[in-house]
Motif scaffolding. Structure first.
Motif, PDB file in Angstrom:
ATOM      1  N   ILE A   1       0.839  -1.203   0.000  1.00 19.45           N
ATOM      2  CA  ILE A   1       0.000   0.000   0.000  1.00 19.45           C
ATOM      3  C   ILE A   1       0.879   1.259   0.000  1.00 19.45           C
ATOM      4  CG2 ILE A   1      -1.638   1.355   1.371  1.00 19.45           C
ATOM      5  CD1 ILE A   1      -2.832  -1.379   2.285  1.00 19.45           C
ATOM      6  N   LEU A   2       1.904   1.251   0.846  1.00 15.56           N
ATOM      7  CA  LEU A   2       2.818   2.398   0.899  1.00 15.56           C
ATOM      8  C   LEU A   2       3.532   2.582  -0.429  1.00 15.56           C
ATOM      9  CD1 LEU A   2       4.444   1.977   4.448  1.00 15.56           C
ATOM     10  CD2 LEU A   2       2.745   3.669   3.742  1.00 15.56           C
ATOM     11  N   LEU A   3       3.961   1.477  -1.032  1.00 11.71           N
ATOM     12  CA  LEU A   3       4.610   1.545  -2.336  1.00 11.71           C
ATOM     13  C   LEU A   3       3.713   2.219  -3.362  1.00 11.71           C
ATOM     14  CD1 LEU A   3       6.503  -1.799  -3.160  1.00 11.71           C
ATOM     15  CD2 LEU A   3       7.344   0.514  -3.522  1.00 11.71           C
ATOM     16  N   LEU A   4       2.461   1.777  -3.414  1.00 11.76           N
ATOM     17  CA  LEU A   4       1.532   2.308  -4.408  1.00 11.76           C
ATOM     18  C   LEU A   4       1.235   3.786  -4.174  1.00 11.76           C
ATOM     19  CD1 LEU A   4      -0.925  -0.737  -4.704  1.00 11.76           C
ATOM     20  CD2 LEU A   4       0.790   0.012  -6.376  1.00 11.76           C
ATOM     21  N   ILE A   5       1.135   4.190  -2.903  1.00 12.31           N
ATOM     22  CA  ILE A   5       0.882   5.601  -2.587  1.00 12.31           C
ATOM     23  C   ILE A   5       2.039   6.469  -3.074  1.00 12.31           C
ATOM     24  CG2 ILE A   5       0.702   7.291  -0.703  1.00 12.31           C
ATOM     25  CD1 ILE A   5      -0.827   5.128   0.895  1.00 12.31           C
ATOM     26  N   ILE A   6       3.278   6.044  -2.772  1.00 10.48           N
ATOM     27  CA  ILE A   6       4.441   6.856  -3.142  1.00 10.48           C
ATOM     28  C   ILE A   6       4.663   6.821  -4.650  1.00 10.48           C
ATOM     29  CG2 ILE A   6       6.905   7.245  -2.746  1.00 10.48           C
ATOM     30  CD1 ILE A   6       6.561   5.797  -0.047  1.00 10.48           C
ATOM     31  N   VAL A   7       4.420   5.669  -5.276  1.00 11.34           N
ATOM     32  CA  VAL A   7       4.539   5.579  -6.742  1.00 11.34           C
ATOM     33  C   VAL A   7       3.564   6.550  -7.404  1.00 11.34           C
ATOM     34  CG1 VAL A   7       4.058   4.108  -8.744  1.00 11.34           C
ATOM     35  CG2 VAL A   7       5.466   3.245  -6.876  1.00 11.34           C
ATOM     36  N   SER A   8       2.330   6.592  -6.905  1.00 11.91           N
ATOM     37  CA  SER A   8       1.319   7.496  -7.479  1.00 11.91           C
ATOM     38  C   SER A   8       1.750   8.949  -7.338  1.00 11.91           C
ATOM     39  CB  SER A   8      -0.025   7.289  -6.767  1.00 11.91           C
ATOM     40  OG  SER A   8      -0.482   5.959  -6.941  1.00 11.91           O
ATOM     41  N   ALA A   9       2.256   9.311  -6.154  1.00 16.57           N
ATOM     42  CA  ALA A   9       2.701  10.692  -5.935  1.00 16.57           C
ATOM     43  C   ALA A   9       3.891  11.031  -6.825  1.00 16.57           C
ATOM     44  CB  ALA A   9       3.068  10.880  -4.464  1.00 16.57           C
ATOM     45  N   SER A  10       4.807  10.092  -6.952  1.00 18.67           N
ATOM     46  CA  SER A  10       6.018  10.326  -7.746  1.00 18.67           C
ATOM     47  C   SER A  10       5.705  10.479  -9.230  1.00 18.67           C
ATOM     48  CB  SER A  10       7.006   9.180  -7.525  1.00 18.67           C
ATOM     49  OG  SER A  10       8.215   9.400  -8.198  1.00 18.67           O
ATOM     50  N   CYS A  11       4.803   9.622  -9.724  1.00 21.75           N
ATOM     51  CA  CYS A  11       4.494   9.622 -11.161  1.00 21.75           C
ATOM     52  C   CYS A  11       3.639  10.815 -11.592  1.00 21.75           C
ATOM     53  CB  CYS A  11       3.801   8.312 -11.552  1.00 21.75           C
ATOM     54  SG  CYS A  11       4.903   6.883 -11.538  1.00 21.75           S
ATOM     55  N   MET A  12       3.093  11.555 -10.656  1.00 19.54           N
ATOM     56  CA  MET A  12       2.285  12.727 -11.008  1.00 19.54           C
ATOM     57  C   MET A  12       3.104  14.021 -11.031  1.00 19.54           C
ATOM     58  SD  MET A  12      -1.481  12.137  -9.297  1.00 19.54           S
ATOM     59  CE  MET A  12      -0.908  11.908  -7.624  1.00 19.54           C
ATOM     60  N   LEU A  13       4.402  13.911 -10.743  1.00 10.57           N
ATOM     61  CA  LEU A  13       5.255  15.102 -10.727  1.00 10.57           C
ATOM     62  C   LEU A  13       5.571  15.566 -12.147  1.00 10.57           C
ATOM     63  CD1 LEU A  13       7.742  13.971  -7.944  1.00 10.57           C
ATOM     64  CD2 LEU A  13       6.113  15.870  -7.771  1.00 10.57           C
ATOM     65  N   PRO A  14       5.921  16.845 -12.324  1.00  8.09           N
ATOM     66  CA  PRO A  14       6.326  17.337 -13.657  1.00  8.09           C
ATOM     67  C   PRO A  14       7.561  16.578 -14.153  1.00  8.09           C
ATOM     68  CG  PRO A  14       5.928  19.168 -12.146  1.00  8.09           C
ATOM     69  CD  PRO A  14       5.898  17.929 -11.317  1.00  8.09           C
ATOM     70  N   ASN A  15       7.545  16.236 -15.440  1.00 11.01           N
ATOM     71  CA  ASN A  15       8.655  15.518 -16.089  1.00 11.01           C
ATOM     72  C   ASN A  15       8.884  14.115 -15.539  1.00 11.01           C
ATOM     73  OD1 ASN A  15       9.382  17.728 -17.805  1.00 11.01           O
ATOM     74  ND2 ASN A  15      10.413  18.689 -16.049  1.00 11.01           N
ATOM     75  N   ALA A  16       7.897  13.581 -14.825  1.00 10.29           N
ATOM     76  CA  ALA A  16       8.031  12.221 -14.287  1.00 10.29           C
ATOM     77  C   ALA A  16       8.152  11.192 -15.405  1.00 10.29           C
ATOM     78  CB  ALA A  16       6.833  11.890 -13.402  1.00 10.29           C
ATOM     79  N   TYR A  17       7.604  11.533 -16.574  1.00 10.02           N
ATOM     80  CA  TYR A  17       7.632  10.588 -17.695  1.00 10.02           C
ATOM     81  C   TYR A  17       9.060  10.214 -18.087  1.00 10.02           C
ATOM     82  CZ  TYR A  17       8.981  14.384 -20.867  1.00 10.02           C
ATOM     83  OH  TYR A  17       9.655  15.395 -21.496  1.00 10.02           O
ATOM     84  N   LYS A  18      10.024  11.106 -17.821  1.00  5.71           N
ATOM     85  CA  LYS A  18      11.418  10.797 -18.153  1.00  5.71           C
ATOM     86  C   LYS A  18      11.927   9.632 -17.299  1.00  5.71           C
ATOM     87  CE  LYS A  18      12.684  15.508 -19.589  1.00  5.71           C
ATOM     88  NZ  LYS A  18      13.543  16.688 -19.297  1.00  5.71           N
ATOM     89  N   GLY A  19      11.521   9.623 -16.049  1.00  6.70           N
ATOM     90  CA  GLY A  19      11.900   8.519 -15.170  1.00  6.70           C
ATOM     91  C   GLY A  19      11.227   7.229 -15.571  1.00  6.70           C
ATOM     92  N   ILE A  20       9.955   7.327 -16.008  1.00  7.04           N
ATOM     93  CA  ILE A  20       9.227   6.136 -16.461  1.00  7.04           C
ATOM     94  C   ILE A  20       9.869   5.583 -17.733  1.00  7.04           C
ATOM     95  CG2 ILE A  20       6.994   5.281 -17.274  1.00  7.04           C
ATOM     96  CD1 ILE A  20       5.700   7.492 -15.499  1.00  7.04           C
TER      97      ILE A  20
END
Length: 455
Positions: free
Chosen positions: A181-200
């Motif tokens: 659950i913690l993983l999914l919460i932090i992943v969601s927050a991280s992936c919504m940041l500006p330019n997160a697509y570069k990390g993906i």
């Protein structure tokens, strides 16, 4: 010596979550992301997943076979199958490896608890240089790291002393879903940041030009490290499996969970890192030095969110450390309980006290006490080197040779197929045997030579 009744896991879910908890630890949440960052991202992940499925699973099954057949601690399980031959020494070496790892692994686990505390009281705020100084001062402090090492080993003791069902299984059923659950919460927050697509993109868009022999061997080594192979954990936990447990299916499910957590850890870290322009190859310092600064910068417009994400991240890290520490502790606890014929509580206390002493010396060697360094390496680094780069590959290699070439194939086949009950799996037995006799030993030799800088 009084006979001790053998405990068992109470459910299939308990088997999977407890054993997955052994595999899912700092190797996934800490080591995997920085290894992926240093080795090309997506191509490393592809090779890693292939290694886990083709080589990690057969090695896990081998340890499961030894543990369930022996129905005892790792040393005794090998001894039963070895029949008075020197092969029995593999089991003792596995127990020793797990015991030594428990001591220095608890130091890193203690750092995680310190970072949870520091997050709670608002100390993890500042510029990049502050975080570097904070970690350096923490790791070299003569008191704080030792205190947190003892605390996390004490927490582990309180779980282990309650036994397999009421301790390990109950704790795993609580901690593993919480971790996800913690993983999914932090992943969601991280992936919504500006330019997160570069990390993906870094994680999922492979650049095949980055494939080298070093990348391949690093992924191979990480696959064995993250699955807790050759530490005695899998063998010890398998001794609590029922005769109905499907070993191949369990190993496959655990390997899939392991890969999922590793990839989610990457999704948690790299989108945030790319969002603030941090390079993905920050190395081992990524978690304790780079990431607190990353979370602070990434959520600078909403500081409260950055505070919560940082806190949840270190809680997650602590949970991952604790689930693995439980399995490492249990290896030695089961050994002392059965070999000394003592109670579980006393055996667990022996392990807790002795590993606390080892952990204290390892922690003090990182700067507080210069006399605890030898030949240019701190005691902590020597423990890491000897266990990770020598004992683990040697025990893993010998276990493959033992199962593939020494143990009668009928015993191996009977455990593999649950004595013929799993008829659909019988046809896979020869493929498994080929991998464990030839492919896995060769792979482990390559890992060994690569880690020593000889390849």
């Amino acid at each position: 010596m009084s006979k001790i009744e053998r405990a068992n896991f109470g459910s299939k879910l308990g088997v999977i979550l407890a054993t997955a908890g052994s595999a899912v630890g700092l190797g996934n949440v800490w080591r995997f992301p920085y290894m992926a960052g240093e080795n090309g991202g997506a191509v490393f992940i592809m090779i890693y997943v292939a290694c886990v499925l083709l080589l990690g699973i057969p090695c896990m099954i081998s340890e499961f076979i030894i543990g369930r057949h022996g129905q005892s601690n790792t040393a005794r399980a090998f001894r039963k199958l070895a029949g008075g031959t020197p092969w029995a020494l593999i089991g003792y070496m596995g127990v020793l490896t797990g015991f030594l790892i428990t001591g220095y692994y608890a130091v890193v686990s203690g750092w995680c608890l310190q970072y949870v505390w520091a997050s709670l009281i608002g100390h993890l705020q500042g510029d990049p240089e502050y975080f570097k100084t904070y970690f350096t001062e923490l790791s070299s402090n003569p008191v704080k790291p030792v205190f947190w090492t003892v605390v996390i080993l004490g927490m582990t003791y309180l779980i282990i002393e309650h036994g397999v069902r009421n301790g390990i299984e109950k704790a795993s059923k609580l901690m593993m879903p919480t971790l996800f659950i913690l993983l999914l919460i932090i992943v969601s927050a991280s992936c919504m940041l500006p330019n997160a697509y570069k990390g993906i993109e870094f994680l999922f868009k492979p650049d095949f030009s980055k494939i080298t022999s070093d990348v391949f061997l690093s992924a191979l080594g990480q696959s064995f490290y993250s699955l807790s192979i050759a530490m005695g954990c899998l063998c010890t936990y398998a001794s609590y499996f029922s005769k109905e447990t499907n070993l191949t299916k369990s190993a496959s499910q655990i390997a899939i969970i392991d890969c999922m957590v590793a990839i989610l850890a990457g999704l948690m870290i790299f989108p945030a890192a790319f969002s603030v322009g941090v390079e993905p190859d920050s190395g081992p310092s990524l978690i304790f030095i780079t990431l607190p600064n990353v979370f602070q910068q990434a959520f600078s417009s909403v500081p409260a969110v950055g505070y919560v994400v940082s806190l949840l991240f270190f809680v997650l890290l602590s949970l991952a450390a604790l689930t693995s520490l439980m399995s490492l502790h249990e290896v030695s606890t089961a050994f002392f309980q059965e070999e000394l014929g003592t109670t579980r509580k006393r055996a667990a206390l022996i392990v807790t006290v002795t590993t606390s002493v080892i952990g204290a010396f390892c922690s003090l060697s990182l700067g507080a006490v210069e006399e605890l360094s030898f030949f240019g390496k701190a005691m902590f680094d020597w423990f890491d080197f000897v266990t990770g780069q020598i004992f683990l590959p040697v025990v893993g290699f010998l276990t493959c040779i033992f199962i593939g070439w020494f143990v009668p194939h009928k015993i191996v086949r009977d455990e593999f197929s649950n004595y013929g009950e799993l008829k659909g799996y019988v046809r896979y037995f020869h493929r498994y045997l080929f991998l464990i006799k030839y492919v896995c030993p060769l792979a482990i030799i390559l890992i060994f030579l690569h880690q020593l800088g000889l390849l």
